[in-house]
Design an enzyme around this catalytic site. Sequence first.
Site, PDB file in Angstrom:
ATOM      1  N   HIS A  13       0.870  -1.205   0.000  1.00 11.52           N
ATOM      2  CA  HIS A  13       0.000   0.000   0.000  1.00 11.52           C
ATOM      3  C   HIS A  13       0.894   1.238   0.000  1.00 11.52           C
ATOM      4  O   HIS A  13       1.467   1.598   1.025  1.00 11.52           O
ATOM      5  CB  HIS A  13      -0.900   0.000   1.240  1.00 11.52           C
ATOM      6  CG  HIS A  13      -1.880   1.122   1.248  1.00 11.52           C
ATOM      7  ND1 HIS A  13      -3.223   0.930   1.444  1.00 11.52           N
ATOM      8  CD2 HIS A  13      -1.734   2.468   1.085  1.00 11.52           C
ATOM      9  CE1 HIS A  13      -3.860   2.080   1.411  1.00 11.52           C
ATOM     10  NE2 HIS A  13      -2.967   3.043   1.189  1.00 11.52           N
ATOM     11  N   HIS A  15       1.500   5.424  -1.611  1.00  8.77           N
ATOM     12  CA  HIS A  15       1.129   6.621  -2.392  1.00  8.77           C
ATOM     13  C   HIS A  15       2.395   7.232  -2.966  1.00  8.77           C
ATOM     14  O   HIS A  15       3.286   7.634  -2.204  1.00  8.77           O
ATOM     15  CB  HIS A  15       0.430   7.640  -1.494  1.00  8.77           C
ATOM     16  CG  HIS A  15      -0.857   7.132  -0.924  1.00  8.77           C
ATOM     17  ND1 HIS A  15      -2.059   7.267  -1.572  1.00  8.77           N
ATOM     18  CD2 HIS A  15      -1.115   6.446   0.218  1.00  8.77           C
ATOM     19  CE1 HIS A  15      -3.010   6.706  -0.839  1.00  8.77           C
ATOM     20  NE2 HIS A  15      -2.464   6.190   0.250  1.00  8.77           N
ATOM     21  N   LYS A 101      -9.436  -0.118  -5.950  1.00  9.36           N
ATOM     22  CA  LYS A 101      -9.495   0.529  -4.642  1.00  9.36           C
ATOM     23  C   LYS A 101     -10.834   1.204  -4.415  1.00  9.36           C
ATOM     24  O   LYS A 101     -11.270   2.032  -5.222  1.00  9.36           O
ATOM     25  CB  LYS A 101      -8.359   1.559  -4.540  1.00  9.36           C
ATOM     26  CG  LYS A 101      -8.292   2.326  -3.226  1.00  9.36           C
ATOM     27  CD  LYS A 101      -7.778   1.471  -2.071  1.00  9.36           C
ATOM     28  CE  LYS A 101      -7.912   2.187  -0.725  1.00  9.36           C
ATOM     29  NZ  LYS A 101      -6.716   2.898  -0.329  1.00  9.36           N
ATOM     30  N   HIS A 138     -10.602   1.188   1.639  1.00 15.82           N
ATOM     31  CA  HIS A 138     -10.411   2.191   2.697  1.00 15.82           C
ATOM     32  C   HIS A 138     -11.644   2.064   3.592  1.00 15.82           C
ATOM     33  O   HIS A 138     -12.724   2.529   3.230  1.00 15.82           O
ATOM     34  CB  HIS A 138     -10.272   3.607   2.132  1.00 15.82           C
ATOM     35  CG  HIS A 138     -10.032   4.633   3.208  1.00 15.82           C
ATOM     36  ND1 HIS A 138      -8.807   5.246   3.406  1.00 15.82           N
ATOM     37  CD2 HIS A 138     -10.840   5.108   4.187  1.00 15.82           C
ATOM     38  CE1 HIS A 138      -8.890   6.062   4.446  1.00 15.82           C
ATOM     39  NE2 HIS A 138     -10.112   6.000   4.940  1.00 15.82           N
ATOM     40  N   HIS A 176      -4.795  -0.775   5.783  1.00 13.68           N
ATOM     41  CA  HIS A 176      -4.350  -0.024   6.975  1.00 13.68           C
ATOM     42  C   HIS A 176      -5.343  -0.142   8.139  1.00 13.68           C
ATOM     43  O   HIS A 176      -5.917   0.855   8.572  1.00 13.68           O
ATOM     44  CB  HIS A 176      -4.068   1.437   6.643  1.00 13.68           C
ATOM     45  CG  HIS A 176      -5.069   2.140   5.751  1.00 13.68           C
ATOM     46  ND1 HIS A 176      -6.411   2.165   6.015  1.00 13.68           N
ATOM     47  CD2 HIS A 176      -4.909   2.833   4.604  1.00 13.68           C
ATOM     48  CE1 HIS A 176      -7.026   2.852   5.069  1.00 13.68           C
ATOM     49  NE2 HIS A 176      -6.134   3.260   4.198  1.00 13.68           N
ATOM     50  N   ASP A 249       1.301   2.629   3.583  1.00 11.60           N
ATOM     51  CA  ASP A 249       0.442   3.808   3.416  1.00 11.60           C
ATOM     52  C   ASP A 249       1.276   5.080   3.501  1.00 11.60           C
ATOM     53  O   ASP A 249       0.775   6.134   3.919  1.00 11.60           O
ATOM     54  CB  ASP A 249      -0.707   3.835   4.436  1.00 11.60           C
ATOM     55  CG  ASP A 249      -1.825   4.791   4.007  1.00 11.60           C
ATOM     56  OD1 ASP A 249      -1.865   5.177   2.821  1.00 11.60           O
ATOM     57  OD2 ASP A 249      -2.647   5.157   4.861  1.00 11.60           O
TER      58      ASP A 249
END
Length: 345
Positions: A13, A15, A101, A138, A176, A249
Site C-alpha cells: 500500500h 502513495h 481501490k 479504505h 491499513h 500507506d
Amino acid sequence: MTRITITRPDDWHLHLRDGEQMRDVLGHSARQFARAIIMPNLKSPVITTDMALAYRARIIAALPATMQSSFAPLMTLYLTDNTPSDEIIRAKESGMVHGVKLYPSGATTNSAAGVTDITKCYATLETMQQIDLPLLVHGEVTDPDVDVFDREKIFIDRVLSPLTQRFPNLRIVFEHVTTCDAVTFVQESSRNIAASITAHHLLLNRNALFEGGIRPHHFCLPVIKREKHRLALLEAATSNNPKFFLGTDSAPHSQPNKENACGCAGIFTAHAAIELYTETFDQAGALDKLEAFASFHGADFYQLPRNQEKITLTKESWTVPDQLAFSGEKLIPFRAGESLSWRMV
Ligand code: DOR
Ligand code: ZN
C-alpha cells in the site's frame, strides 16, 4: 540479535503521487522494496486501465537508472459509482492491475470521485469476484454523525460485513487496519479477507497526536487510535497469521500542506519503512516473525511469486533527516531529526 537477513520485502500500500513529487519520493521505496501496490488517488484519479498503464510507465521512467529492473509498480484502479464491468475485465487482462481501490467518497485525500453508495457497484463487484481481481478497501464510513474514531468499526458493520456475505469469493484487502475490531473481523472472516498494517499504526497511539501540542505529522486517515488498538495490531502483525501483511500507506504531503490550519492527512514513512517495522518487531521480541509479515504473506495473498533476493538490517543508530526534497517544497519525514535503531545495509 543485532543483524537480520530477510527476503526483500514488498509494500502492499503506497502513495507515490505524480510528476516531480513522485520523482522525489520514488527512490525511497525502490531502495527497500521489490514491489509496491500503487494507490490510484491522484488529483485526477486513475479510473481506467489506460490511465493505470500510463501512470505505470511514468513511474518506471522516473526510477533511478540503478533501480529500473529491481522495483516493480503494481497498479490499481480507482473504483467509482460508474466503473463499468468491461473496464474491470480490461484491467485484469492487462496483467498490470492487481486490485481495485474502494474509497468511500469524501473519506480521505482525493476521494471526492469515490463511491457514494456501495450498492451502485454491485455489478462491478460481481465481475471482480468472477475474474478474481481483489478489492482494496479504505474502511471508514463518512457519515458526519459518526465519531471520527469509530468510523472503521461502523464501516465493518454497515458496509464490509454485508459485502463479504454478498460476495463470498471476492478477495478483499482491508487496508491499513487501525482497530481491534478490524483485526477480529479479519481473523474471523474467510481466507479471502486479509489486511495491511502500517508502521505508524504499530508505533503510535492517539496520544502522539497531542504530545505537548498538536502534531500534524502524526495525522493520517484512518486516524491513529487508543493503545489497546495499537496492541491488537501488534499482536496481529507478529502472529504469523498469513492474513496480515506490510503496507506502509506512506503518503507524502508538503510541509505547508501539513502544518496548516486544515492540514492534510498522511504520514511519510517510505524513507525508513523496513527499518521502522524492524524496530517495532524487535521491541515486541518478534524479529523471527518479520520476514513472513514483510515478504511472504502479501505476495501469497496477491498470488504473486515471493521475492528471491535478500536484504540485511543491522542494529545501528542513525538520525532521520529533518526534511526531504519534494518538488521544490519540503517533506517532513516520520521521526524527522530523531534516531532509529535499525538500518538497512
Ligand atoms: O492518511 C492518509 N493519506 N490516508 C489516506 O487514506 C490517503 C492518504 C493520502 O493519499 O494522502
Ligand atoms: Zn493510503
